[in-house]
Design a protein around this motif. Structure first.
Motif, PDB file in Angstrom:
ATOM      1  N   UNK A  38       0.833  -1.198   0.000  1.00 59.79           N
ATOM      2  CA  UNK A  38       0.000   0.000   0.000  1.00 59.79           C
ATOM      3  C   UNK A  38       0.869   1.250   0.000  1.00 59.79           C
ATOM      4  N   UNK A  39       1.908   1.236   0.834  1.00 60.22           N
ATOM      5  CA  UNK A  39       2.817   2.386   0.884  1.00 60.22           C
ATOM      6  C   UNK A  39       3.466   2.615  -0.474  1.00 60.22           C
ATOM      7  N   UNK A  94       7.755  -1.050  -6.478  1.00 57.78           N
ATOM      8  CA  UNK A  94       7.951  -1.418  -5.066  1.00 57.78           C
ATOM      9  C   UNK A  94       9.317  -0.899  -4.652  1.00 57.78           C
ATOM     10  N   UNK A  95       9.351   0.380  -4.334  1.00 58.28           N
ATOM     11  CA  UNK A  95      10.619   1.063  -4.050  1.00 58.28           C
ATOM     12  C   UNK A  95      10.453   1.861  -2.766  1.00 58.28           C
ATOM     13  N   UNK A  96      10.682   1.199  -1.639  1.00 57.99           N
ATOM     14  CA  UNK A  96      10.507   1.808  -0.323  1.00 57.99           C
ATOM     15  C   UNK A  96      11.774   2.591   0.034  1.00 57.99           C
ATOM     16  N   UNK A  97      11.619   3.849   0.445  1.00 55.79           N
ATOM     17  CA  UNK A  97      12.790   4.694   0.700  1.00 55.79           C
ATOM     18  C   UNK A  97      13.165   4.744   2.190  1.00 55.79           C
ATOM     19  N   UNK A  98      12.763   3.751   2.944  1.00 57.29           N
ATOM     20  CA  UNK A  98      13.127   3.654   4.360  1.00 57.29           C
ATOM     21  C   UNK A  98      13.429   2.196   4.680  1.00 57.29           C
ATOM     22  N   UNK A  99      14.150   1.977   5.758  1.00 52.88           N
ATOM     23  CA  UNK A  99      14.526   0.613   6.130  1.00 52.88           C
ATOM     24  C   UNK A  99      13.501   0.009   7.073  1.00 52.88           C
ATOM     25  N   UNK A 100      13.191  -1.271   6.850  1.00 46.95           N
ATOM     26  CA  UNK A 100      12.320  -2.027   7.732  1.00 46.95           C
ATOM     27  C   UNK A 100      13.161  -2.998   8.557  1.00 46.95           C
ATOM     28  N   UNK A 101      12.617  -3.463   9.689  1.00 46.25           N
ATOM     29  CA  UNK A 101      13.381  -4.399  10.518  1.00 46.25           C
ATOM     30  C   UNK A 101      13.385  -5.823   9.984  1.00 46.25           C
ATOM     31  N   UNK A 103      -1.893   5.601   9.685  1.00 42.85           N
ATOM     32  CA  UNK A 103      -0.899   4.574   9.983  1.00 42.85           C
ATOM     33  C   UNK A 103       0.306   4.820   9.084  1.00 42.85           C
ATOM     34  N   UNK A 104       1.448   4.981   9.730  1.00 47.97           N
ATOM     35  CA  UNK A 104       2.686   5.292   9.006  1.00 47.97           C
ATOM     36  C   UNK A 104       3.424   3.994   8.718  1.00 47.97           C
ATOM     37  N   UNK A 105       3.666   3.678   7.442  1.00 51.21           N
ATOM     38  CA  UNK A 105       4.162   2.343   7.084  1.00 51.21           C
ATOM     39  C   UNK A 105       5.578   2.037   7.542  1.00 51.21           C
ATOM     40  N   UNK A 106       6.372   3.070   7.820  1.00 57.02           N
ATOM     41  CA  UNK A 106       7.745   2.824   8.256  1.00 57.02           C
ATOM     42  C   UNK A 106       7.751   2.123   9.620  1.00 57.02           C
TER      43      UNK A 106
END
Length: 249
Positions: A12-13, A101-108, A154-157
């Motif tokens: 979604x993000x 699908x290019x997320x500009x933040x890191x997920x755990x 809801x913030x996806x990061x």
């Protein structure tokens, strides 16, 4: 199931990143939550009546285009298959730019093409939905009671349900508040609230003890209250207590 839903929410993000006008505060990536439907959902995509949503009840992605709904069951589906399905939906809706699908933040957590979504615990997923409903209703009542204006998103990061607002009085106080998923601050879902003046976080080390929740001054500066076992009135009272002390600082 928190990990599964956090990862699924990134589709979604990424839709927001791909198809919504970019905002400096990254709000084009954040998500709404429907208390009635138990779903996360994007802003309208490509300036059309198109929304991508994620269901807690069904563990599905839903592509909603002007009343037409296409559903993808996530259980047993790979990351690569999800991307293929979204791209088919984008093409069917005649969106001119590609989905990326290019997320500009890191997920755990890490995800690759072979990652498979698994509905491991239905009851746990339902509890996660109830947590979101509780957080949303607490925030809505607190904001309304105090005549404060903020979206609840809801913030996806960090996958938190959050709001941010400034008080319309002489205090100069702004507050950020919401519900966070388990992290280094707490091993449970928890409500949080921080205060800000002149863009600086308010120091809480000398504040009076709270009857609900506790102050934190390392890593996170503010107050938290674990969600487990609370009801809506507890959460509203917690936010009220904290705000009253922040105002007088």
């Amino acid at each position: 199931m928190t990990t599964q839903m956090h990862l699924a929410a990134q589709y979604l993000a990424a839709a927001g990143i791909s198809f919504v006008e970019k905002k400096d505060d990254d709000s084009h990536t954040n998500l709404g939550f429907s208390v009635e439907k138990g779903t996360l959902y994007t802003r309208e995509l490509d300036n059309k009546s198109i929304v991508l949503s994620l269901s807690y009840d069904l563990f599905t992605l839903e592509w909603n285009d002007a009343g037409t709904k296409n559903i993808l069951r996530l259980d047993g589906t790979t990351h690569a298959e999800v991307l293929q399905w979204i791209n088919r939906m984008v093409s069917s809706s005649n969106i001119s730019v590609p989905y990326s699908y290019d997320i500009h933040y890191e997920l755990p957590y890490q995800i690759n093409d072979d990652y498979v979504f698994k509905l491991q615990d239905v009851s746990a997923l339902q509890q996660l939905k109830e947590n979101r409903i509780l957080a949303h209703t607490i925030l809505r009542e607190f904001l309304d009671n105090n005549k404060l204006n903020s979206e609840i998103r809801i913030w996806p990061h960090h996958f938190d349900t959050g709001a941010f607002t400034s008080l319309e009085n002489d205090s100069g106080l702004a507050i950020g508040l919401g519900m966070a998923i388990p992290d280094i601050i707490s091993h449970q879902y928890y409500l949080y609230i921080s205060g800000y003046k002149n863009n600086n976080t308010i120091n809480v080390t000398d504040f009076n003890k709270l009857s609900l929740g506790e102050w934190k001054s390392k890593g996170f500066i503010g107050a938290i209250l674990n969600v487990n076992g609370i009801i809506k009135s507890d959460g509203v009272s917690f936010f009220e207590q904290v705000m009253n002390q922040l105002i007088t600082k």
